[in-house]
Design an enzyme around this catalytic site. Structure first.
Site, PDB file in Angstrom:
ATOM      1  CG  HIS A 212       2.045  -8.098  10.022  1.00 42.58           C
ATOM      2  ND1 HIS A 212       2.321  -9.447  10.060  1.00 42.58           N
ATOM      3  CD2 HIS A 212       2.287  -7.713   8.735  1.00 42.58           C
ATOM      4  CE1 HIS A 212       2.724  -9.848   8.858  1.00 42.58           C
ATOM      5  NE2 HIS A 212       2.694  -8.811   8.032  1.00 42.58           N
ATOM      6  CD  GLU A 213       0.037  -4.976   7.207  1.00 46.58           C
ATOM      7  OE1 GLU A 213       0.915  -4.546   6.434  1.00 46.58           O
ATOM      8  OE2 GLU A 213      -0.432  -6.129   7.118  1.00 46.58           O
TER       9      GLU A 213
ATOM     10  CG  HIS B  61       5.211  -5.078   6.359  1.00 45.28           C
ATOM     11  ND1 HIS B  61       6.282  -5.925   6.230  1.00 45.28           N
ATOM     12  CD2 HIS B  61       4.099  -5.864   6.313  1.00 45.28           C
ATOM     13  CE1 HIS B  61       5.852  -7.172   6.119  1.00 45.28           C
ATOM     14  NE2 HIS B  61       4.534  -7.161   6.168  1.00 45.28           N
TER      15      HIS B  61
END
Length: 225
Positions: free
Chosen positions: A117-118, A121
């Site tokens: 997820h990160e 980003h």
């Protein structure tokens, strides 16, 4: 018995005593127990981080494409740290670093989903120059990160108490993206967060880069449509 042997036995016993105390609270203060537990979580987080960066197909894939985009991610860019219990990870654009909240993970798979997820980003920030104060930019990255990371798989939603048999994945991605945008200091209210997510939903939900060239994820993306 030699003095060296006695010293080694005493050291082994002391390590065992502390480990036992951390797990049970017997023989140590509550402050010592909590400090020992946090240290244990930190070591576990670092161990899992190393394993994921070397052996997780999705993490290795994201690291490869970040490097191809001009952003080489090293272990120093991924930091294990104590955090509040409201989140499991975060990306700092200013520092170019990802924080893994070591106290929050209930399994290595949970940490893997959070790391991917990160990394999404970070990829968006590197490749598309995201302006995180622009709520539409933020919403797009949150939609992509929640959709591509495994955060919205059925078992994770079940653990959170959300059960749906129709478009569960989409509902989860939308809900979590709105919550994240709402937490942006530039977002004044719930309605603005929801509007930002709705405005970019179609294009960002269908954008699976860099996974669009990964056969497994291509199949997964098609199943959502």
């Amino acid at each position: 018995m030699s003095s060296d042997s006695s010293s080694s036995d005493a050291s082994t016993f002391e390590r065992w005593r502390r480990r036992f105390g951390v797990m049970t609270g017997v023989g140590i203060s509550e402050q010592e127990r909590l400090a020992g537990l946090e240290a244990h979580r930190g070591r576990t987080c670092e161990k899992w981080k190393k394993e994921l960066m070397h052996y997780s197909p999705s993490v290795v894939f994201m690291l490869k494409h970040l490097k191809l985009s001009g952003c080489n991610v090293t272990p120093d860019n991924i930091v294990c740290s104590p955090c509040d219990m409201s989140r499991s990870g975060g990306f700092s654009p200013q520092a170019g670093a990802i924080v893994m909240c070591q106290s929050h993970f209930f399994s290595k798979r949970h940490m893997e989903d959070t790391l991917v997820h990160e990394l999404v980003h970070m990829y968006d920030h590197c490749k598309f120059k995201v302006d995180w104060n622009n709520l539409r930019h933020h919403a797009c990255s949150e939609i992509r990160a929640n959709s591509l990371s495994g955060d919205c798989k059925y078992t994770r939603e079940l653990r959170r108490g959300f059960v749906s048999f129709s478009k569960q994945h989409q509902a989860c991605v939308r809900r979590r993206a709105i919550l994240s945008v709402r937490a942006n200091p530039a977002c004044p209210d719930d309605a603005t967060a929801e509007r930002a997510v709705n405005e970019v939903w179609e294009s960002c939900f269908n954008d699976t880069r860099p996974f669009d060239e990964h056969p497994t994820v291509q199949s997964f993306a098609r199943s959502l449509k």
